[in-house]
Design an enzyme around this catalytic site. Structure first.
Site, short mmCIF file in Angstrom:
data_model
loop_
_atom_site.label_atom_id
_atom_site.label_comp_id
_atom_site.label_asym_id
_atom_site.label_seq_id
_atom_site.Cartn_x
_atom_site.Cartn_y
_atom_site.Cartn_z
CG ASP A 143 -0.18 -0.03 2.53
OD1 ASP A 143 1.07 -0.03 2.49
OD2 ASP A 143 -0.82 -0.06 3.59
CE LYS A 146 14.57 33.92 -6.83
NZ LYS A 146 15.03 32.52 -6.77
CD GLN A 151 5.69 28.06 3.83
OE1 GLN A 151 5.98 28.24 2.66
NE2 GLN A 151 4.74 28.76 4.41
CB THR A 167 11.81 24.80 -12.13
OG1 THR A 167 12.11 26.18 -11.85
CG2 THR A 167 10.71 24.32 -11.19
N GLY A 168 15.12 25.24 -12.40
CA GLY A 168 16.12 25.89 -13.25
C GLY A 168 15.71 27.30 -13.69
N GLY A 169 14.50 27.72 -13.34
CA GLY A 169 13.99 29.02 -13.78
C GLY A 169 14.86 30.19 -13.33
CB THR A 170 16.48 30.92 -10.07
OG1 THR A 170 15.24 30.88 -9.36
CG2 THR A 170 17.40 31.95 -9.46
CG ASP A 184 20.51 29.80 -6.12
OD1 ASP A 184 20.53 30.17 -4.93
OD2 ASP A 184 19.52 29.98 -6.86
CG HIS A 240 16.34 29.01 1.22
ND1 HIS A 240 17.02 29.33 0.08
CD2 HIS A 240 15.34 29.93 1.33
CE1 HIS A 240 16.46 30.37 -0.49
NE2 HIS A 240 15.45 30.76 0.25
C1 R5P Z 1 15.37 30.36 -3.67
O1 R5P Z 1 15.52 31.57 -3.51
C2 R5P Z 1 16.53 29.44 -3.88
O2 R5P Z 1 17.72 29.98 -3.42
C3 R5P Z 1 16.69 29.06 -5.35
O3 R5P Z 1 17.07 30.20 -6.09
C4 R5P Z 1 15.42 28.49 -5.91
O4 R5P Z 1 14.93 27.48 -5.07
C5 R5P Z 1 15.64 27.93 -7.30
O5 R5P Z 1 14.44 27.46 -7.80
P1 R5P Z 1 14.22 27.30 -9.36
O6 R5P Z 1 15.36 26.48 -9.89
O7 R5P Z 1 12.89 26.60 -9.48
O8 R5P Z 1 14.18 28.67 -9.96
#
Ligand code: R5P
Length: 291
Positions: free
Chosen positions: A34, A190, A95, A222-225, A217, A128
């Site tokens: 399960d 950012k 969080q 997701t790599g977006g930053t 970092d 973080h």
């Molecule tokens: C947030 O401020 C963290 O330091 C990273 O910049 C963040 O978690 C990166 O997330 P993502 O790769 O989705 O942009």
């Protein structure tokens, strides 16, 4: 001290045990049909101080947290004197406060769950925001792997590279890296929409014309930053762009997105095992456990 290798950190646990000249405690684990987790310590830890190595990175970070709690409970029931949770990537740490009314303070919730399962202290890597640990109900410490990343890059020809933080919160990371690379450092601004989670990064004046830039970092999710930061420094004339992070989560098509944006190389540690884990945090953790 006994090193227990949690299911999510088998290799890292073995490396830490080797550095500490001890045989790791093996763990039998499985999932019931399960989906529930089963774990059993295969070696007694009675009267021992125990360090349980278990990262809590995606996928299935909730399961990994439960496994850590079960391991801690099992160790205490077997008579362990003390349990130290070694959680290289600490899930839910972002969080670290209630951003919108009605939210949970997830980082503290997880810490209290761990305390009730028997955890006496915790070690993590580049959490973080360090201040989150002061709200934990036990002693908790974050060690930094940035020197290891910067040393690796220096050995590989990146001495003199510009260290860029993709947001102001990561500036202390870029400064730490700059102390090794010595090519200057800076940061971008950012903003995050707390409801949608969308981020936007603003361009600003940075002296990167023709330079090799390494974006540092703590986490790549997701790599977006990184994509936004790469586009900005490229537009500012950066020669080539590389990326270094402690925790490479690489969710979805993060790798492709970063490469498409012009990133030439991605380097990460083994807090989250991946093909980019070129640096091990084992020496850092072994030395912290030996303190
Ligand atoms: C947030 O401020 C963290 O330091 C990273 O910049 C963040 O978690 C990166 O997330 P993502 O790769 O989705 O942009």
């Amino acid at each position: 001290m006994k090193i227990v290798r949690g299911p999510s950190s088998l290799q890292l646990g073995a490396k830490i045990a080797e550095l500490m000249h001890t045989k790791p405690v093996t763990v039998a684990f499985k999932n019931f049909p399960d989906g529930e987790s089963y774990i059993r310590l295969e070696v007694s830890v009675k009267n021992e101080e125990v360090a349980i190595v278990q990262t809590t990175s995606p996928p299935q970070q909730d399961t990994k947290i439960v496994q850590l709690a079960l391991l801690s409970d099992a160790a205490k029931r077997d008579g362990a004197k003390k349990v130290r949770a070694v959680v290289p990537y600490l899930a839910y740490a972002r969080q670290d406060r209630v951003f919108l009314k009605g939210e949970a303070l997830s980082a503290q919730t997880i810490a209290r769950m761990l305390q009730s399962s028997g955890v006496d202290s915790l070690i993590t890597v580049n959490v973080h925001q360090e201040k989150v640990l002061s709200g934990f109900p036990f002693q908790a410490r974050s060690v930094s792997a940035i020197n290891l990343l910067a040393d690796y890059l220096k050995r590989n020809g990146f001495g003199g590279a510009f260290a860029l933080a993709p947001d102001s919160g990561a500036m202390h990371i870029a400064e730490e890296a700059q102390n090794v690379l010595r090519g200057g450092c800076g940061y971008l601004e950012k903003q995050r929409d707390r409801v949608t989670g969308q981020t936007s990064t603003e361009s600003k004046k940075l002296d990167v014309q023709g330079k090799t830039v390494v974006i540092f970092d703590d986490i790549i999710s997701t790599g977006g930053t990184i994509v936004s930061a790469t586009k900005i420094v490229k537009a500012l004339g950066a020669g080539n762009v590389h990326v270094a992070c402690v925790h490479g989560l690489f969710v979805g098509d993060a790798e492709k997105r970063m490469l498409d944006a012009g990133v030439q190389e991605i380097v990460a540690t083994d807090t989250v095992p991946s093909k980019f884990s070129k640096i091990s945090v084992a020496p850092l953790i072994a030395s912290e456990l030996s303190r």
